[in-house]
Design an enzyme around this catalytic site. Structure first.
Site, PDB file in Angstrom:
ATOM      1  N   GLY A  11      40.082 -49.475 -30.980  1.00  0.00           N
ATOM      2  CA  GLY A  11      40.609 -50.186 -29.823  1.00  0.00           C
ATOM      3  C   GLY A  11      40.470 -49.447 -28.509  1.00  0.00           C
ATOM      4  N   VAL A  55      51.714 -39.142 -34.093  1.00  0.00           N
ATOM      5  CA  VAL A  55      52.621 -38.948 -32.960  1.00  0.00           C
ATOM      6  C   VAL A  55      54.091 -39.090 -33.345  1.00  0.00           C
ATOM      7  CG1 VAL A  55      50.910 -39.664 -31.241  1.00  0.00           C
ATOM      8  CG2 VAL A  55      52.518 -41.369 -32.179  1.00  0.00           C
ATOM      9  N   SER A 134      52.497 -52.335 -21.152  1.00  0.00           N
ATOM     10  CA  SER A 134      52.089 -53.707 -21.454  1.00  0.00           C
ATOM     11  C   SER A 134      52.799 -54.643 -20.496  1.00  0.00           C
ATOM     12  CB  SER A 134      52.466 -54.080 -22.896  1.00  0.00           C
ATOM     13  OG  SER A 134      52.306 -55.466 -23.125  1.00  0.00           O
ATOM     14  N   TYR A 147      59.349 -54.861 -29.153  1.00  0.00           N
ATOM     15  CA  TYR A 147      58.063 -54.434 -28.597  1.00  0.00           C
ATOM     16  C   TYR A 147      58.126 -54.416 -27.069  1.00  0.00           C
ATOM     17  CZ  TYR A 147      53.238 -54.305 -27.084  1.00  0.00           C
ATOM     18  OH  TYR A 147      52.080 -53.962 -26.440  1.00  0.00           O
ATOM     19  N   LYS A 151      57.974 -51.140 -24.299  1.00  0.00           N
ATOM     20  CA  LYS A 151      57.032 -51.036 -23.184  1.00  0.00           C
ATOM     21  C   LYS A 151      57.762 -50.984 -21.839  1.00  0.00           C
ATOM     22  CE  LYS A 151      53.361 -50.710 -25.655  1.00  0.00           C
ATOM     23  NZ  LYS A 151      52.608 -49.435 -25.674  1.00  0.00           N
ATOM     24  N   GLY A 178      47.502 -57.111 -20.176  1.00  0.00           N
ATOM     25  CA  GLY A 178      47.942 -58.382 -20.733  1.00  0.00           C
ATOM     26  C   GLY A 178      47.133 -58.689 -21.981  1.00  0.00           C
TER      27      GLY A 178
END
Length: 248
Positions: A11, A55, A134, A147, A151, A178
């Site tokens: 990604g 992480v 995001s 989520y 962000k 987006g």
């Protein structure tokens, strides 16, 4: 410059690695999936270094940084890209484990990684932290619950970094995309349901991983006196939802 990219196995992370290396820089490819980052490092050659990293584990972060060879330790750009969304169920139905995983990765992992790298940047008087946020951190939507909250945390943490880093020469940016296709994001969110993931992008022309990589590269190559506090990108097919109204 030396760029340390978390979540570099696919990604945004893989696209960023290719973009920075293609433009003459060195990229440290950090991810849990050792085979993928090894393949990417082989593709990119001597300007890429694969480092196994989780992480969500402080010990893993410490070991990865301590194990960097000479010539790779002075990190100029940290890209906190590792992150994920899980599920779109409403808050009263979503499994708590999904919430825990998102918080551990998107928040705890990001701040732990930042805290580990930041002192070196401050000591050298230069550096950049790019945190992947995001639009979900700015605008609520049904099923976004934790989520979106993680962000929003990334956004505020980045701004607070800026408050602490004034005068140090170290910069910080929240990069908030987006709708973006061509990555594993929705497949992960829907726990491997390819049909559900594909439906997200049906009939759209979304952003691409390369769009995000090019944006990160632009931010990283601006003159040192410029700080991009936050940058938000959407494809032209995406806009803003009306308020939800429950009618009886």
């Amino acid at each position: 410059m030396i760029v340390f990219i978390t979540g570099a196995s696919a990604g945004f992370g893989a696209a960023m690695a290719r973009t920075f290396v293609r433009n003459g820089h060195k990229a440290i490819l950090a991810a849990r999936r050792t085979d993928r980052i090894a393949d990417l490092a082989k593709e990119l050659g001597d300007s890429a270094l694969a480092v196994t990293l989780d992480v969500t584990s402080r010990a893993s972060i410490d070991a990865a940084l301590a194990g960097l060879p000479e010539g790779w330790r002075d990190i100029d750009v940290l890209v906190n890209n590792a992150g994920l969304a899980l599920n779109t169920l409403p808050a009263h139905e979503v499994p708590l484990d999904d919430w825990d995983t998102m918080i551990a990765t998107n928040c705890q992992g990001l701040v732990t990684m930042t805290r580990a790298v930041l002192p070196g940047m401050v000591a050298r008087g230069s550096g950049l932290v790019i945190n992947l946020g995001s639009v979900a951190g700015h605008y609520p939507y049904p099923g976004g619950n934790v989520y979106g909250a993680t962000k929003a945390f990334v956004e505020q943490f980045t701004l607070n970094l800026r408050a602490d880093l004034v005068g140090t020469g170290v910069r910080a940016t929240n990069l908030a995309p987006g709708l973006c296709g061509g990555t594993e994001f929705s497949n992960v969110r829907f726990h491997g349901d390819d049909a559900a993931a594909a439906k997200v992008y049906e009939g759209t022309v979304p952003l691409t991983a390369e769009d995000i990589a090019n944006t990160a590269y632009w931010i990283a190559t601006l003159p040192a006196h410029i700080n991009v506090n936050s940058i938000e990108l959407m494809p032209t097919c995406q806009g803003f939802s009306p308020f939800t109204i429950k009618r009886s």
